[in-house]
Design a protein around this motif. Sequence first.
Motif, mmCIF file in Angstrom:
data_model
loop_
_atom_site.group_PDB
_atom_site.id
_atom_site.type_symbol
_atom_site.label_atom_id
_atom_site.label_comp_id
_atom_site.label_asym_id
_atom_site.label_seq_id
_atom_site.Cartn_x
_atom_site.Cartn_y
_atom_site.Cartn_z
ATOM 1 N N SER A 182 -1.891 -2.972 -10.015
ATOM 2 C CA SER A 182 -0.616 -2.570 -9.399
ATOM 3 C C SER A 182 -0.531 -2.872 -7.906
ATOM 4 C CB SER A 182 -0.320 -1.095 -9.654
ATOM 5 O OG SER A 182 -1.261 -0.257 -9.007
ATOM 6 N N ASN A 183 -1.613 -2.613 -7.151
ATOM 7 C CA ASN A 183 -1.501 -2.901 -5.718
ATOM 8 C C ASN A 183 -1.415 -4.409 -5.510
ATOM 9 O OD1 ASN A 183 -4.059 -3.837 -3.897
ATOM 10 N ND2 ASN A 183 -4.838 -2.833 -5.732
ATOM 11 N N ALA A 184 -2.101 -5.161 -6.387
ATOM 12 C CA ALA A 184 -2.047 -6.620 -6.294
ATOM 13 C C ALA A 184 -0.637 -7.135 -6.610
ATOM 14 C CB ALA A 184 -3.078 -7.249 -7.223
ATOM 15 N N PRO A 203 -12.576 2.010 4.169
ATOM 16 C CA PRO A 203 -11.700 1.626 3.054
ATOM 17 C C PRO A 203 -12.115 2.309 1.753
ATOM 18 C CG PRO A 203 -13.384 -0.048 3.325
ATOM 19 C CD PRO A 203 -13.688 1.029 4.345
ATOM 20 N N ALA A 204 -11.201 2.411 0.809
ATOM 21 C CA ALA A 204 -11.578 2.823 -0.546
ATOM 22 C C ALA A 204 -12.520 1.764 -1.110
ATOM 23 C CB ALA A 204 -10.335 2.927 -1.422
ATOM 24 N N LEU A 205 -13.446 2.168 -1.983
ATOM 25 C CA LEU A 205 -14.353 1.183 -2.585
ATOM 26 C C LEU A 205 -13.570 0.115 -3.353
ATOM 27 C CD1 LEU A 205 -17.283 3.467 -3.817
ATOM 28 C CD2 LEU A 205 -17.425 1.625 -2.107
ATOM 29 N N GLU A 206 -12.430 0.521 -3.931
ATOM 30 C CA GLU A 206 -11.577 -0.451 -4.616
ATOM 31 C C GLU A 206 -11.143 -1.533 -3.615
ATOM 32 O OE1 GLU A 206 -11.208 2.822 -4.758
ATOM 33 O OE2 GLU A 206 -11.483 3.332 -6.872
ATOM 34 N N SER A 207 -10.528 -1.067 -2.522
ATOM 35 C CA SER A 207 -9.997 -2.000 -1.514
ATOM 36 C C SER A 207 -11.094 -2.839 -0.879
ATOM 37 C CB SER A 207 -9.275 -1.232 -0.407
ATOM 38 O OG SER A 207 -8.619 -0.092 -0.919
ATOM 39 N N ALA A 208 -12.304 -2.277 -0.775
ATOM 40 C CA ALA A 208 -13.423 -2.994 -0.155
ATOM 41 C C ALA A 208 -13.755 -4.274 -0.923
ATOM 42 C CB ALA A 208 -14.645 -2.095 -0.052
ATOM 43 N N GLY A 267 -3.056 8.742 0.792
ATOM 44 C CA GLY A 267 -4.165 7.841 1.060
ATOM 45 C C GLY A 267 -4.281 6.563 0.268
ATOM 46 N N ALA A 268 -3.253 6.186 -0.481
ATOM 47 C CA ALA A 268 -3.328 4.932 -1.222
ATOM 48 C C ALA A 268 -1.929 4.471 -1.625
ATOM 49 C CB ALA A 268 -4.213 5.098 -2.456
ATOM 50 N N HIS A 269 -1.894 3.289 -2.246
ATOM 51 C CA HIS A 269 -0.602 2.720 -2.657
ATOM 52 C C HIS A 269 0.026 3.464 -3.822
ATOM 53 C CE1 HIS A 269 -3.363 1.160 -5.671
ATOM 54 N NE2 HIS A 269 -2.327 0.825 -6.396
ATOM 55 N N ILE A 277 2.388 5.985 -16.438
ATOM 56 C CA ILE A 277 1.236 5.091 -16.401
ATOM 57 C C ILE A 277 0.877 4.757 -14.949
ATOM 58 C CG2 ILE A 277 0.469 2.753 -17.047
ATOM 59 C CD1 ILE A 277 1.918 3.198 -19.699
ATOM 60 N N GLY A 278 -0.440 4.658 -14.690
ATOM 61 C CA GLY A 278 -0.927 4.565 -13.317
ATOM 62 C C GLY A 278 -1.110 3.173 -12.769
ATOM 63 N N SER A 279 -0.682 2.169 -13.533
ATOM 64 C CA SER A 279 -0.826 0.803 -13.033
ATOM 65 C C SER A 279 0.188 -0.087 -13.751
ATOM 66 C CB SER A 279 -2.256 0.312 -13.261
ATOM 67 O OG SER A 279 -2.438 -0.934 -12.605
ATOM 68 N N GLY A 318 -11.663 3.294 -9.742
ATOM 69 C CA GLY A 318 -10.292 2.846 -9.988
ATOM 70 C C GLY A 318 -10.193 1.442 -10.534
ATOM 71 N N LEU A 319 -11.322 0.742 -10.596
ATOM 72 C CA LEU A 319 -11.281 -0.646 -11.075
ATOM 73 C C LEU A 319 -11.909 -0.822 -12.452
ATOM 74 C CD1 LEU A 319 -12.235 -2.640 -7.812
ATOM 75 C CD2 LEU A 319 -9.961 -2.005 -8.626
ATOM 76 N N ASP A 320 -12.527 0.238 -13.009
ATOM 77 C CA ASP A 320 -13.234 0.008 -14.275
ATOM 78 C C ASP A 320 -12.342 0.219 -15.482
ATOM 79 O OD1 ASP A 320 -13.227 2.729 -14.060
ATOM 80 O OD2 ASP A 320 -15.385 3.019 -14.273
ATOM 81 N N ALA A 329 -5.831 -9.088 -2.914
ATOM 82 C CA ALA A 329 -5.859 -7.667 -3.251
ATOM 83 C C ALA A 329 -6.854 -7.478 -4.382
ATOM 84 C CB ALA A 329 -4.470 -7.194 -3.701
ATOM 85 N N CYS A 330 -7.416 -6.277 -4.481
ATOM 86 C CA CYS A 330 -8.305 -5.983 -5.610
ATOM 87 C C CYS A 330 -7.466 -5.781 -6.869
ATOM 88 C CB CYS A 330 -9.157 -4.750 -5.319
ATOM 89 S SG CYS A 330 -8.213 -3.216 -5.150
ATOM 90 N N VAL A 331 -8.089 -6.060 -8.025
ATOM 91 C CA VAL A 331 -7.380 -5.929 -9.293
ATOM 92 C C VAL A 331 -8.156 -5.031 -10.249
ATOM 93 C CG1 VAL A 331 -6.465 -7.142 -11.306
ATOM 94 C CG2 VAL A 331 -6.392 -8.236 -9.064
#
Length: 398
Positions: A241-243, A353-358, A90-92, A194-196, A309-311, A235-237
């Motif tokens: 990583s997805n950005a 969408p994920a709240l991150e992606s939103a 469900g995500a990148h 590491i996750g990002s 995922g953004l904090d 992209a959200c940051v």
Amino acid sequence: MTDFAPMPDTNGFFGQYGGQLVPPELKQVMHEIDLAYEEIRNTEKFQNELMKLFQDYVGRPSPIYHAQRLSEQLGGAQIYLKREDLNHTGAHKINHCLGEALLAKFMGKKKVIAETGAGQHGVALATACALVGIPCEIHMGQVDIEKEHPNVTKMKILGCKLVPVTRGTATLKDAVDSAFEEYLKDPQNTIYAIGSVVGPHPFPKMVRDFQSIIGREARQQFQDKYQCLPHYITACVGGGSNAMGLFTAFLNDDGVNIVGVEPAGKGLDTDMHSATLTLGTPGELHGFKCYVLQDSEGQPLPVHSIASGLDYPGVGPQHCYLKDIERVNYESVTDEECLEAFMTLSRVEGIIPALESAHAVAWAMKKAKTLPPEQHILVNLSGRGDKDADYVAEKLNL
Ligand SMILES: *Cc1c(COP(=O)(O)O)cnc(C)c1O
């Protein structure tokens, strides 16, 4: 013009950011990881194995979808979504987790350790470790555990050991600290996945490389379908990583405007946001140099976003560099704007969408209105919102 291909330099620097600010005993371990990565990254065997998993396991290439109804409703530019939400898990994040798990196997590591925020990295990593057959230990803040219950359950089912973290604000940063301490006990036999695109060299480089499949696909798909490149990509940051995954393939395309979207939380004028590039200052965090939301003593400040995922009070070093040289613009979107975009995309396109992606969707919606209909905005839809559905429904009294 800047040539972005050789970044980072051999010491892991993107301009003044990045590097390897770790104790001497870890320097050697990080060096070994870098050597192993450089050894396999260009071998056909590794690339074939990863590409095969991307195709048959993740479901790549992820499509580009023209959000026609949304674009029409806004009355401006056309919005396109790179559908990372359709990936397995469900995500990148599965993109770099598979790369890291394969690297761990190649290096003969006995255990993979990591932190997780929204639980997406935890689920993706537990998935990759189950597939590759390596034990996995995930540290997660107690606040996030309560908020992201479905992901917690999945991690348990996938067979990883889940370690709840109650110190500090019991969110992502504290989970990083806790996982790092565990890693330091035996860095020879374990690997910290590491996750990002953060942490000491070579992780920002490695995670970026594994994620860069997003932009390579998107650039080709866009050209094949529309015979041009998008005018804007966004992209959200969080860590970034997805950005970086989307941006990397477009960095040398002068005509493509690139925008990273940070969480403004309850507002940039409050202390409840996580807009690191917008309001942070250069500093050090978790083994590397980057912009940091920090107090006068260099301690990271508590951060907030509606999207777990953004904090994070730091951000990937390459983003810091791209901000300084003004190749990428970093803007921000509030919790409220994010929620509105979450509901709009759900109701106008049937995509939750994920709240991150939103956050990226919200920025694109605002921007589209200011542009003519011939212009194209490509949004990286980094993940799906199943994990956030209950939380949003409760918040909005649905
Ligand atoms: C984790 C996560 C993010 C934030 O991480 P980045 O490294 O900034 O990409 C964004 N979107 C989703 C769906 C996530 O799970």
